[in-house]
Write a protein that holds these residues in place. Sequence first.
Motif, PDB file in Angstrom:
ATOM      1  N   ASP A  76       0.846  -1.188   0.000  1.00  0.00           N
ATOM      2  CA  ASP A  76       0.000   0.000   0.000  1.00  0.00           C
ATOM      3  C   ASP A  76       0.886   1.245   0.000  1.00  0.00           C
ATOM      4  OD1 ASP A  76      -2.823   1.052   0.341  1.00  0.00           O
ATOM      5  OD2 ASP A  76      -1.828   2.048   2.018  1.00  0.00           O
ATOM      6  N   VAL A  77       0.554   2.206  -0.847  1.00  0.00           N
ATOM      7  CA  VAL A  77       1.326   3.441  -0.997  1.00  0.00           C
ATOM      8  C   VAL A  77       0.383   4.632  -0.890  1.00  0.00           C
ATOM      9  CG1 VAL A  77       2.772   4.816  -2.559  1.00  0.00           C
ATOM     10  CG2 VAL A  77       2.945   2.311  -2.584  1.00  0.00           C
ATOM     11  N   THR A  78       0.823   5.651  -0.154  1.00  0.00           N
ATOM     12  CA  THR A  78       0.141   6.941  -0.146  1.00  0.00           C
ATOM     13  C   THR A  78       1.193   7.996  -0.450  1.00  0.00           C
ATOM     14  OG1 THR A  78      -1.406   6.179   1.556  1.00  0.00           O
ATOM     15  CG2 THR A  78      -1.298   8.544   1.165  1.00  0.00           C
ATOM     16  N   THR A  79       0.909   8.843  -1.430  1.00  0.00           N
ATOM     17  CA  THR A  79       1.819   9.942  -1.745  1.00  0.00           C
ATOM     18  C   THR A  79       1.098  11.263  -1.528  1.00  0.00           C
ATOM     19  OG1 THR A  79       1.262   9.770  -4.111  1.00  0.00           O
ATOM     20  CG2 THR A  79       3.277   8.673  -3.365  1.00  0.00           C
ATOM     21  N   PHE A  80       1.892  12.261  -1.154  1.00  0.00           N
ATOM     22  CA  PHE A  80       1.372  13.595  -0.889  1.00  0.00           C
ATOM     23  C   PHE A  80       2.099  14.563  -1.807  1.00  0.00           C
ATOM     24  CE2 PHE A  80       1.159  10.967   2.850  1.00  0.00           C
ATOM     25  CZ  PHE A  80      -0.161  11.117   3.253  1.00  0.00           C
ATOM     26  N   TYR A 104       1.014  -4.102  -9.300  1.00  0.00           N
ATOM     27  CA  TYR A 104       1.432  -2.910  -8.573  1.00  0.00           C
ATOM     28  C   TYR A 104       0.780  -2.871  -7.197  1.00  0.00           C
ATOM     29  CZ  TYR A 104       2.634  -1.562 -13.325  1.00  0.00           C
ATOM     30  OH  TYR A 104       3.149  -1.540 -14.591  1.00  0.00           O
ATOM     31  N   PRO A 105       1.387  -2.167  -6.243  1.00  0.00           N
ATOM     32  CA  PRO A 105       0.729  -1.999  -4.939  1.00  0.00           C
ATOM     33  C   PRO A 105      -0.450  -1.040  -5.071  1.00  0.00           C
ATOM     34  CG  PRO A 105       2.746  -0.701  -5.021  1.00  0.00           C
ATOM     35  CD  PRO A 105       2.703  -1.505  -6.290  1.00  0.00           C
ATOM     36  N   ASN A 106      -1.319  -1.039  -4.064  1.00  0.00           N
ATOM     37  CA  ASN A 106      -2.359  -0.014  -3.990  1.00  0.00           C
ATOM     38  C   ASN A 106      -1.666   1.340  -3.966  1.00  0.00           C
ATOM     39  OD1 ASN A 106      -4.191  -2.077  -3.617  1.00  0.00           O
ATOM     40  ND2 ASN A 106      -4.303  -1.793  -1.417  1.00  0.00           N
TER      41      ASN A 106
END
Length: 132
Positions: A76-80, A104-106
């Motif tokens: 899981d990835v979160t980008t800002f 790919y990851p989330n």
Amino acid sequence: MSHRDAIFPADRHALYEAHLYSAAIRSGDLLFVSGQVGSREDGSPEPVFEDQVKLAFANLRAVLAAAGCSIDDVVDVTTFHTDPEAQLETVMAVRAAEIGAPPYPNWTAVGVTWLAGFDFEIKVIARIPAAG
């Protein structure tokens, strides 16, 4: 109360100490990585945006490696992003070189107005490989 199993890369501590957070926390077979930015060793931002994104990924890889993980273990990835519309093309190009082949990851991208002097941040959750 459970003890936090904090993970730090060997040579990058300026921002962690200045802002009082761990690079990552291991919980069972999961690794929760704090947001990584394109900071130099002294904690200052890399001024060129593309280089800042590349350095954020390099800092992420260092934290993952300290826990025995790699980008392939990220689920899981979160980008800002401080200016998603202007930055997305650059981020996607760097991401393509960093993330590898499918599956790919989330991924969730969030536009923000402030990142403490940075323009890009990436946080992930990874599954820690079983010792073999």
